[in-house]
Design a protein around this motif. Structure first.
Motif, mmCIF file in Angstrom:
data_model
loop_
_atom_site.group_PDB
_atom_site.id
_atom_site.type_symbol
_atom_site.label_atom_id
_atom_site.label_comp_id
_atom_site.label_asym_id
_atom_site.label_seq_id
_atom_site.Cartn_x
_atom_site.Cartn_y
_atom_site.Cartn_z
ATOM 1 N N PRO A 165 0.822 -1.210 0.000
ATOM 2 C CA PRO A 165 0.000 0.000 0.000
ATOM 3 C C PRO A 165 0.858 1.263 0.000
ATOM 4 N N LEU A 166 0.330 2.310 -0.618
ATOM 5 C CA LEU A 166 1.060 3.572 -0.661
ATOM 6 C C LEU A 166 1.408 4.076 0.733
ATOM 7 N N THR A 167 0.510 3.873 1.693
ATOM 8 C CA THR A 167 0.797 4.315 3.062
ATOM 9 C C THR A 167 2.032 3.628 3.630
ATOM 10 N N ALA A 168 2.244 2.373 3.285
ATOM 11 C CA ALA A 168 3.419 1.659 3.790
ATOM 12 C C ALA A 168 4.711 2.298 3.284
ATOM 13 N N TRP A 169 4.716 2.706 2.013
ATOM 14 C CA TRP A 169 5.898 3.382 1.472
ATOM 15 C C TRP A 169 6.157 4.686 2.229
ATOM 16 N N ALA A 196 -3.800 -1.341 11.504
ATOM 17 C CA ALA A 196 -3.016 -2.581 11.448
ATOM 18 C C ALA A 196 -1.516 -2.310 11.363
ATOM 19 N N TRP A 197 -1.131 -1.107 10.982
ATOM 20 C CA TRP A 197 0.295 -0.767 10.961
ATOM 21 C C TRP A 197 0.836 -0.482 12.357
ATOM 22 N N GLY A 198 -0.024 -0.459 13.361
ATOM 23 C CA GLY A 198 0.431 -0.203 14.716
ATOM 24 C C GLY A 198 0.774 1.249 14.971
ATOM 25 N N VAL A 199 0.232 2.126 14.163
ATOM 26 C CA VAL A 199 0.481 3.571 14.270
ATOM 27 C C VAL A 199 -0.838 4.243 14.644
ATOM 28 N N PRO A 200 -0.836 5.209 15.569
ATOM 29 C CA PRO A 200 -2.085 5.899 15.896
ATOM 30 C C PRO A 200 -2.713 6.545 14.665
ATOM 31 N N VAL A 201 -4.026 6.428 14.567
ATOM 32 C CA VAL A 201 -4.767 6.987 13.442
ATOM 33 C C VAL A 201 -5.628 8.140 13.949
ATOM 34 N N VAL A 202 -5.540 9.279 13.259
ATOM 35 C CA VAL A 202 -6.363 10.439 13.593
ATOM 36 C C VAL A 202 -7.351 10.678 12.462
ATOM 37 N N THR A 203 -8.499 11.228 12.798
ATOM 38 C CA THR A 203 -9.543 11.488 11.812
ATOM 39 C C THR A 203 -9.936 12.960 11.825
ATOM 40 N N ASP A 204 -10.521 13.405 10.719
ATOM 41 C CA ASP A 204 -10.958 14.796 10.624
ATOM 42 C C ASP A 204 -12.100 15.060 11.603
ATOM 43 N N ALA A 205 -12.105 16.260 12.168
ATOM 44 C CA ALA A 205 -13.198 16.642 13.061
ATOM 45 C C ALA A 205 -14.476 16.926 12.282
ATOM 46 N N GLU A 206 -14.332 17.333 11.014
ATOM 47 C CA GLU A 206 -15.480 17.645 10.178
ATOM 48 C C GLU A 206 -15.750 16.492 9.214
ATOM 49 N N PRO A 207 -17.017 16.246 8.849
ATOM 50 C CA PRO A 207 -17.343 15.178 7.905
ATOM 51 C C PRO A 207 -17.116 15.601 6.458
ATOM 52 N N ASP A 208 -17.269 14.639 5.551
ATOM 53 C CA ASP A 208 -17.311 14.909 4.108
ATOM 54 C C ASP A 208 -15.995 15.422 3.544
ATOM 55 N N PHE A 209 -14.895 14.956 4.076
ATOM 56 C CA PHE A 209 -13.574 15.197 3.500
ATOM 57 C C PHE A 209 -13.306 16.687 3.256
ATOM 58 N N PRO A 210 -13.120 17.469 4.320
ATOM 59 C CA PRO A 210 -12.917 18.912 4.160
ATOM 60 C C PRO A 210 -11.570 19.300 3.558
ATOM 61 N N GLY A 211 -10.664 18.344 3.371
ATOM 62 C CA GLY A 211 -9.388 18.660 2.742
ATOM 63 C C GLY A 211 -8.202 18.392 3.643
ATOM 64 N N PRO A 212 -6.996 18.490 3.081
ATOM 65 C CA PRO A 212 -5.808 18.101 3.848
ATOM 66 C C PRO A 212 -5.517 18.969 5.052
ATOM 67 N N LEU A 213 -5.943 20.231 5.044
ATOM 68 C CA LEU A 213 -5.706 21.054 6.237
ATOM 69 C C LEU A 213 -6.380 20.453 7.464
ATOM 70 N N ALA A 214 -7.530 19.811 7.270
ATOM 71 C CA ALA A 214 -8.203 19.163 8.401
ATOM 72 C C ALA A 214 -7.383 17.993 8.921
ATOM 73 N N GLY A 215 -6.750 17.254 8.023
ATOM 74 C CA GLY A 215 -5.878 16.165 8.449
ATOM 75 C C GLY A 215 -4.661 16.678 9.183
ATOM 76 N N VAL A 216 -4.092 17.773 8.679
ATOM 77 C CA VAL A 216 -2.952 18.376 9.371
ATOM 78 C C VAL A 216 -3.365 18.837 10.765
ATOM 79 N N LEU A 217 -4.532 19.465 10.877
ATOM 80 C CA LEU A 217 -4.993 19.918 12.196
ATOM 81 C C LEU A 217 -5.125 18.740 13.155
ATOM 82 N N ALA A 218 -5.706 17.645 12.699
ATOM 83 C CA ALA A 218 -5.833 16.479 13.577
ATOM 84 C C ALA A 218 -4.460 15.996 14.034
ATOM 85 N N GLY A 219 -3.480 16.042 13.127
ATOM 86 C CA GLY A 219 -2.123 15.655 13.503
ATOM 87 C C GLY A 219 -1.497 16.617 14.493
ATOM 88 N N LEU A 220 -1.678 17.919 14.265
ATOM 89 C CA LEU A 220 -1.135 18.913 15.193
ATOM 90 C C LEU A 220 -1.716 18.744 16.586
#
Length: 205
Positions: free
Chosen positions: A37-41, A66-90
């Motif tokens: 998977p691309l995520t593995a790379w 399954a990769w054993g890495v914490p997974v974060v999700t967007d706070a907003e629904p419907d795929f608001p864009g990568p900034l939402a993913g960055v915010l969840a990471g921050l």
């Protein structure tokens, strides 16, 4: 060599939370390149450069966990864009810095983290962004985790464009002109097939 302090340490974030529209709606981070998977790379490229890892995802969460890495999700629904993913990471990171990477860029520069970190330290910046051959790569970026509150406010105000928001911050740009292939994205099935073909040809030569 001693470990960096929490303020200087870096968490790597693989951004795999998009809708995958140009991939026919498939979950892009789970699409395979050369049987993986691309995520593995992306994880393999980040792991030697950071102190912790996160994955931003909004579908197939068990597959990502399954990769054993914490997974974060967007706070907003419907795929608001990568900034939402960055915010969840921050918000989830326990380090002073977050290094983001899109899951569809499988070749990770081996010196991405140290060069971006050196640049923010030298310029007293909040954010460092990679550039190659004159093109900015705004998701190949190192973000101060202190930006979480202001990014949340920007998203609440309707901000969605990554570069537009980054332009409001103390940003430094770092050139990677010797590694243009490291920033190639595979956004469509055609691009993925072409990338895989070039990779196979290079390995066979």
């Amino acid at each position: 060599m001693s470990a960096p302090s929490a303020a200087d340490a870096i968490t790597g974030l693989v951004l795999a939370g998009g809708a995958g529209r140009r991939m026919g709606g498939r979950d892009k981070g789970l699409i395979e390149l050369a049987g993986r998977p691309l995520t593995a790379w992306a994880l393999d490229g980040l792991r030697p450069q950071v102190e912790a890892l996160l994955i931003s995802a909004n579908r197939e969460l068990d597959a990502y966990r399954a990769w054993g890495v914490p997974v974060v999700t967007d706070a907003e629904p419907d795929f608001p864009g990568p900034l939402a993913g960055v915010l969840a990471g921050l918000q989830a990171a326990e380090t002073g810095w977050l290094l983001s990477l899109p899951c569809d860029a499988p070749a990770v520069p081996p010196d991405l983290a140290p060069r971006l970190h050196a640049a923010v330290m030298a310029e007293d910046a909040e954010l460092a962004v990679a550039r190659s051959a004159g093109w900015l790569h705004p998701l190949h970026a190192l973000w101060s985790t202190a930006l979480a509150g202001e990014l949340a406010a920007g998203l609440a105000a309707g901000q969605r464009k990554v570069t537009d928001w980054q332009n409001t911050r103390r940003r430094v740009i770092v050139d990677f002109d010797q590694q243009p292939e490291a920033f190639e994205n595979v956004n469509t099935p055609e691009q993925l097939a072409a990338y895989a073909a070039r990779r196979d040809a290079a390995q066979g030569s």
